[in-house]
Design a protein around this motif. Structure first.
Motif, PDB file in Angstrom:
ATOM      1  N   GLN A 194      46.813  50.075  35.085  1.00 35.99           N
ATOM      2  CA  GLN A 194      45.792  50.970  34.564  1.00 35.99           C
ATOM      3  C   GLN A 194      46.016  51.105  33.053  1.00 35.99           C
ATOM      4  OE1 GLN A 194      43.337  52.446  36.444  1.00 35.99           O
ATOM      5  NE2 GLN A 194      44.081  51.424  38.297  1.00 35.99           N
ATOM      6  N   GLY A 195      44.938  51.040  32.282  1.00 40.24           N
ATOM      7  CA  GLY A 195      45.081  51.142  30.843  1.00 40.24           C
ATOM      8  C   GLY A 195      43.838  51.715  30.197  1.00 40.24           C
ATOM      9  N   SER A 196      43.954  52.058  28.911  1.00 43.56           N
ATOM     10  CA  SER A 196      42.834  52.704  28.229  1.00 43.56           C
ATOM     11  C   SER A 196      42.389  51.990  26.961  1.00 43.56           C
ATOM     12  CB  SER A 196      43.220  54.144  27.873  1.00 43.56           C
ATOM     13  OG  SER A 196      44.401  54.161  27.066  1.00 43.56           O
ATOM     14  N   ASP A 197      43.180  51.026  26.466  1.00 44.23           N
ATOM     15  CA  ASP A 197      42.847  50.364  25.200  1.00 44.23           C
ATOM     16  C   ASP A 197      42.034  49.085  25.377  1.00 44.23           C
ATOM     17  OD1 ASP A 197      44.183  52.312  23.737  1.00 44.23           O
ATOM     18  OD2 ASP A 197      46.091  51.233  23.822  1.00 44.23           O
ATOM     19  N   VAL A 198      42.359  48.308  26.387  1.00 46.19           N
ATOM     20  CA  VAL A 198      41.667  47.035  26.609  1.00 46.19           C
ATOM     21  C   VAL A 198      41.799  46.650  28.079  1.00 46.19           C
ATOM     22  CG1 VAL A 198      43.680  45.587  26.083  1.00 46.19           C
ATOM     23  CG2 VAL A 198      41.371  44.661  25.742  1.00 46.19           C
ATOM     24  N   ALA A 199      40.778  45.957  28.589  1.00 47.82           N
ATOM     25  CA  ALA A 199      40.822  45.444  29.957  1.00 47.82           C
ATOM     26  C   ALA A 199      40.918  43.929  29.923  1.00 47.82           C
ATOM     27  CB  ALA A 199      39.575  45.862  30.727  1.00 47.82           C
ATOM     28  N   ILE A 200      41.642  43.365  30.883  1.00 49.97           N
ATOM     29  CA  ILE A 200      41.665  41.920  31.069  1.00 49.97           C
ATOM     30  C   ILE A 200      41.191  41.639  32.493  1.00 49.97           C
ATOM     31  CG2 ILE A 200      43.008  39.797  31.008  1.00 49.97           C
ATOM     32  CD1 ILE A 200      45.038  41.194  29.235  1.00 49.97           C
ATOM     33  N   PHE A 201      40.040  40.998  32.606  1.00 48.89           N
ATOM     34  CA  PHE A 201      39.499  40.583  33.899  1.00 48.89           C
ATOM     35  C   PHE A 201      39.841  39.103  34.085  1.00 48.89           C
ATOM     36  CE2 PHE A 201      36.423  43.880  32.476  1.00 48.89           C
ATOM     37  CZ  PHE A 201      36.592  44.794  33.509  1.00 48.89           C
ATOM     38  N   LYS A 233      31.516  36.444  43.246  1.00 47.07           N
ATOM     39  CA  LYS A 233      30.229  36.846  43.819  1.00 47.07           C
ATOM     40  C   LYS A 233      30.429  37.158  45.292  1.00 47.07           C
ATOM     41  CE  LYS A 233      25.544  35.143  44.677  1.00 47.07           C
ATOM     42  NZ  LYS A 233      24.713  33.922  44.734  1.00 47.07           N
ATOM     43  N   PRO A 234      30.063  38.329  45.769  1.00 44.30           N
ATOM     44  CA  PRO A 234      29.478  39.434  45.008  1.00 44.30           C
ATOM     45  C   PRO A 234      30.516  40.113  44.096  1.00 44.30           C
ATOM     46  CG  PRO A 234      29.935  40.137  47.252  1.00 44.30           C
ATOM     47  CD  PRO A 234      30.221  38.672  47.203  1.00 44.30           C
ATOM     48  N   LEU A 235      30.131  40.321  42.860  1.00 42.23           N
ATOM     49  CA  LEU A 235      31.011  40.941  41.880  1.00 42.23           C
ATOM     50  C   LEU A 235      31.152  42.434  42.164  1.00 42.23           C
ATOM     51  CD1 LEU A 235      32.530  40.478  39.130  1.00 42.23           C
ATOM     52  CD2 LEU A 235      30.397  41.221  38.024  1.00 42.23           C
ATOM     53  N   ASP A 236      32.361  42.943  42.000  1.00 49.47           N
ATOM     54  CA  ASP A 236      32.614  44.374  42.147  1.00 49.47           C
ATOM     55  C   ASP A 236      32.164  45.069  40.859  1.00 49.47           C
ATOM     56  OD1 ASP A 236      33.537  46.927  42.607  1.00 49.47           O
ATOM     57  OD2 ASP A 236      35.526  46.317  43.291  1.00 49.47           O
ATOM     58  N   GLU A 237      30.859  45.274  40.736  1.00 53.09           N
ATOM     59  CA  GLU A 237      30.302  45.840  39.508  1.00 53.09           C
ATOM     60  C   GLU A 237      30.790  47.264  39.262  1.00 53.09           C
ATOM     61  OE1 GLU A 237      26.078  45.507  39.256  1.00 53.09           O
ATOM     62  OE2 GLU A 237      26.126  43.331  38.965  1.00 53.09           O
ATOM     63  N   GLU A 238      30.999  48.005  40.324  1.00 51.95           N
ATOM     64  CA  GLU A 238      31.487  49.374  40.156  1.00 51.95           C
ATOM     65  C   GLU A 238      32.843  49.391  39.472  1.00 51.95           C
ATOM     66  OE1 GLU A 238      32.606  53.347  42.841  1.00 51.95           O
ATOM     67  OE2 GLU A 238      31.735  51.575  43.797  1.00 51.95           O
ATOM     68  N   ALA A 239      33.747  48.506  39.917  1.00 58.26           N
ATOM     69  CA  ALA A 239      35.072  48.431  39.307  1.00 58.26           C
ATOM     70  C   ALA A 239      34.984  47.954  37.861  1.00 58.26           C
ATOM     71  CB  ALA A 239      35.971  47.498  40.116  1.00 58.26           C
ATOM     72  N   VAL A 240      34.170  46.945  37.629  1.00 61.67           N
ATOM     73  CA  VAL A 240      34.018  46.411  36.269  1.00 61.67           C
ATOM     74  C   VAL A 240      33.522  47.492  35.320  1.00 61.67           C
ATOM     75  CG1 VAL A 240      32.672  44.817  34.838  1.00 61.67           C
ATOM     76  CG2 VAL A 240      33.694  44.015  36.987  1.00 61.67           C
ATOM     77  N   LEU A 241      32.500  48.229  35.736  1.00 57.70           N
ATOM     78  CA  LEU A 241      31.915  49.245  34.856  1.00 57.70           C
ATOM     79  C   LEU A 241      32.832  50.451  34.682  1.00 57.70           C
ATOM     80  CD1 LEU A 241      28.234  49.000  36.085  1.00 57.70           C
ATOM     81  CD2 LEU A 241      29.137  48.277  33.865  1.00 57.70           C
ATOM     82  N   THR A 242      33.540  50.830  35.728  1.00 59.23           N
ATOM     83  CA  THR A 242      34.503  51.924  35.612  1.00 59.23           C
ATOM     84  C   THR A 242      35.569  51.583  34.578  1.00 59.23           C
ATOM     85  OG1 THR A 242      34.155  52.649  37.898  1.00 59.23           O
ATOM     86  CG2 THR A 242      36.225  53.301  36.849  1.00 59.23           C
ATOM     87  N   THR A 243      36.057  50.350  34.642  1.00 59.09           N
ATOM     88  CA  THR A 243      37.067  49.906  33.688  1.00 59.09           C
ATOM     89  C   THR A 243      36.501  49.823  32.273  1.00 59.09           C
ATOM     90  OG1 THR A 243      38.397  48.720  35.325  1.00 59.09           O
ATOM     91  CG2 THR A 243      38.552  47.959  33.055  1.00 59.09           C
ATOM     92  N   LEU A 244      35.328  49.244  32.129  1.00 61.80           N
ATOM     93  CA  LEU A 244      34.731  49.103  30.798  1.00 61.80           C
ATOM     94  C   LEU A 244      34.453  50.457  30.153  1.00 61.80           C
ATOM     95  CD1 LEU A 244      32.196  46.135  31.089  1.00 61.80           C
ATOM     96  CD2 LEU A 244      34.311  46.226  29.763  1.00 61.80           C
ATOM     97  N   ARG A 245      34.017  51.414  30.943  1.00 62.12           N
ATOM     98  CA  ARG A 245      33.745  52.751  30.384  1.00 62.12           C
ATOM     99  C   ARG A 245      35.036  53.413  29.893  1.00 62.12           C
ATOM    100  NH1 ARG A 245      29.647  53.072  34.914  1.00 62.12           N
ATOM    101  NH2 ARG A 245      27.631  52.840  33.850  1.00 62.12           N
ATOM    102  N   LYS A 246      36.157  53.016  30.501  1.00 57.11           N
ATOM    103  CA  LYS A 246      37.444  53.575  30.107  1.00 57.11           C
ATOM    104  C   LYS A 246      38.002  52.874  28.862  1.00 57.11           C
ATOM    105  CE  LYS A 246      40.437  53.416  33.370  1.00 57.11           C
ATOM    106  NZ  LYS A 246      41.617  53.191  34.258  1.00 57.11           N
TER     107      LYS A 246
END
Length: 318
Positions: A194-201, A233-246
């Motif tokens: 878990q982090g707040s500065d940058v995400a790596i997908f 696919k199907p992409l976990d968009e909820e997880a992606v967006l939760t992380t990006l918003r953080k």
């Protein structure tokens, strides 16, 4: 902390597939394995030995293998086709599109020897476009597990999934860092930190490289969220967006062309819902070449330092 992740040796992900389909063979009589002259390379020997009546050797006739598999589903069988990723997709795209995807057949297309880490076999075999090709087919599920354990678990999981699946894995031995026996959830992202500065997908072999990069970034005081997007696919968009918003910025990492793969999937999601600075680590509109796997990752900009640099660039763009 990423540095606390335990590595339980090394093993090739294709062996995870071989062990997974063998487990399926023991518990599901409808599972059938097909191959195009590559039983050994796809680690099917144990399955063939114990379930010879559920194995079909199609020879070097990949298009025919896909047609046979589509037909088997009509009788309630669950066919797993096996060959190298280049032959699993590029050579038989028309058959997959018409006989499997358009027809909605329950075929599991299982592809080894994908990406640059195939190594010495060179550009003709190192397909870097397959995720994009399969992702664009309506109804196709696309899965790229990260290590031996996850490949085995994903192989078992897709047998219970109704509909066509593309499962991509590889040839080289690679660190084992997920837990044995851990349930695989199709379409559900996996967090390693878990982090707040940058995400790596990341996906596939590159998840380990993302973890290595995350350790370096943490040592620099950069809070890093490492996310395994094993299901493209199907992409976990909820997880992606939760992380990006953080984190408000991210890097995508894939052993694939940045055109059409994981990066495009993340980028489309961000563009629609939460635009944020993204950097892409992957091959840049190019074919590969013959060489040692790790040397190729370095040459084509897919190594740990490349991910670190991309993360720092993304942060600077915020």
């Amino acid at each position: 902390m990423l540095k606390d992740i335990q590595v339980a040796g090394q093993k090739d992900t294709r062996s995870g597939f071989g062990d997974g389909i063998y487990e399926l063979g023991k518990k599901n009589p409808n599972v059938v394995a097909l191959t195009a002259d590559l039983a050994g390379s796809l680690k099917l020997n144990a399955f063939i030995k114990d379930f010879p009546d559920r194995f079909i050797q199609c020879g070097i006739a990949e298009a025919n293998m896909i047609g046979i598999a589509a037909g088997l589903t009509i009788g309630g069988k669950i066919p797993f086709t096996t060959t190298f990723a280049n032959f699993s997709t590029g050579r038989v795209y028309d058959q997959i599109r018409q006989s499997v995807a358009y027809s909605g057949k329950n075929v599991k297309i299982c592809a080894s020897h994908a990406g640059l880490t195939l190594g010495e076999d060179g550009a003709t075999h190192q397909i870097l476009e397959d995720i994009g090709m399969m992702k664009m087919l309506p109804g196709m599920t696309v899965i790229v597990p990260c290590d031996y354990n996850q490949t085995k678990a994903a192989t078992i999981a897709i047998a219970d999934h109704e509909g066509p699946v593309y499962l991509r894995f590889g040839r080289p031995v690679w660190p084992i860092f997920t837990k044995a026996g851990e349930k695989f959830e199709i379409g559900k992202a996996q967090y390693f930190s878990q982090g707040s500065d940058v995400a790596i997908f990341a996906c596939g072999h590159m998840v380990w490289k993302a973890i290595e990069a995350g350790i370096i970034l943490e040592e620099k005081g950069i809070s890093t969220e490492v996310v395994n997007i094993h299901t493209i696919k199907p992409l976990d968009e909820e997880a992606v967006l939760t992380t990006l918003r953080k984190t408000k910025c991210a890097v995508t990492v894939e052993e694939h062309n940045i055109i059409g793969g994981l990066g495009d999937a993340i980028g489309q999601t961000a563009a629609r819902h939460f635009p944020a600075p993204l950097e892409y680590v992957g091959t840049k509109d190019t074919f590969g070449e013959s060489g040692k796997p790790l040397d190729l990752l370095k040459k084509y900009g897919l190594d740990t330092p490349d991910i670190v640099a991309a993360a720092e660039k993304a942060i600077n763009r915020k």
